[in-house]
Scaffold this active site. Structure first.
Site, PDB file in Angstrom:
ATOM      1  CB  SER A   4      -0.906   0.004   1.237  1.00 45.52           C
ATOM      2  OG  SER A   4      -1.820  -1.058   1.189  1.00 45.52           O
TER       3      SER A   4
ATOM      4  CE  LYS B  55       1.377   2.484   4.394  1.00 41.77           C
ATOM      5  NZ  LYS B  55       1.738   1.167   3.829  1.00 41.77           N
TER       6      LYS B  55
ATOM      7  CE  LYS C 127      -5.382  -1.105   2.028  1.00 41.06           C
ATOM      8  NZ  LYS C 127      -4.158  -1.900   2.087  1.00 41.06           N
TER       9      LYS C 127
END
Length: 303
Positions: A104, A246, A178
């Site tokens: 990711s 993140k 995502k």
């Protein structure tokens, strides 16, 4: 290299990054009969797969030598760049190989990696996943793919043991999907945590509350899995708060680039930022409940 190959008649896969998610994903591929060579920064995590039939490589470049498909499942964009380009993996690939990055990372990094690999005659698909360790072990991951449609179609047999793949759009679109997924996850975790606190503060049972609303409009995987973690106060990470942050950082960056204002995402981003800054990055992201309890001077709500 150590271990023995399995399924040499099929495409050879190099799997780079065999951590919490990568290891069960690699096992799914081995179980489907693929020949899989594995590499991890911690050699022990790669060696653990030898008993399942994997070959362990000493370096990323060794792992990709002779591979038809290279899968990366790494912590962040810097790790992907380091493994592919700084450690020589890309240089060891032959033209015609396909890289599937299931890490990711921010969309612009995925597009940059795709362009750099294209210069070497290597195809690239960004294909991050959702579903956690449970989905990785069961082969039921939601796989969001960005890249050339024909390339993604011809990888159907590689994706199938790991989960359900959907092409979202061109290069970078998988990563953007995502980030959108992680927005929903983070905001929903925050909503469930606040609801648990509201019930507990009013004298109700969070466990009974969760049972009561299952199957209604508030039903979700977050309520099912993370709601259970909150009730049982079990916060060993499946998905860490640092990784959640993140992804939220990247979502906020993407929103800024696209001139979007995302107030709900911004609010939960601020809470995760504070939670992680206070030393809680390795707790599961459902542990945001602890942060909200502390802000309300209600530590350790009753079950």
């Amino acid at each position: 290299m150590t271990g023995s190959r399995k399924g040499d008649e099929g495409r050879r896969i190099a799997f780079l990054g065999t951590g919490l998610m990568g290891a069960p994903m690699a096992r799914r591929l081995l179980g489907a009969g693929f020949a899989v060579t594995v590499w991890n920064r911690d050699p022990g995590k790669a060696e653990a797969l030898a008993g399942d039939g994997a070959v362990r490589a000493e370096t990323p470049a060794d792992a990709v030598a002779g591979a038809d498909v290279v899968i990366t499942m790494l912590t962040n964009a810097e790790a992907v760049k380091d493994v592919l380009f700084d450690r020589g993996a890309a240089d060891a690939m032959t033209p015609g190989v396909t890289v599937i990055d299931m890490s990711s990372i921010a969309p612009h990094f995925a597009r940059d990696h795709s362009a750099r690999l294209a210069d070497r005659g290597v195809d690239h698909v960004d294909a991050p996943v959702s579903g956690g360790v449970v989905g990785a072990e069961a082969g039921t991951l939601a796989i969001m793919a960005g890249g050339d449609e024909d390339v993604i179609d011809r990888l159907a047999d590689v994706f199938a043991p790991m989960g359900r793949v959907t092409r979202v759009g061109p290069s970078g679109a998988g990563q953007l999907a995502k980030l959108a997924n992680q927005q929903i996850v983070a905001v929903t975790i925050g909503a469930v945590a606040e609801a648990m606190m509201l019930i507990e503060a009013g004298g109700g049972s969070p466990a009974a509350f969760r049972d009561a609303i299952r199957g209604g409009f508030a039903e979700s995987r977050i309520l099912e899995l993370h709601g259970k973690r909150m009730v049982e106060r079990q916060f060993t990470p499946g998905g860490s708060s640092s990784n959640q942050l993140k992804d939220l950082n990247a979502a906020m960056e993407a929103a800024k680039t696209l001139s979007l204002t995302l107030p709900l995402t911004a609010a939960v981003h601020a809470e995760f930022s504070e939670f992680v800054a206070n030393g809680n990055g390795e707790k599961d992201h459902s542990a945001l409940l602890l942060h909200l309890e502390e802000k309300n001077a209600r530590p350790g709500g009753k079950k």
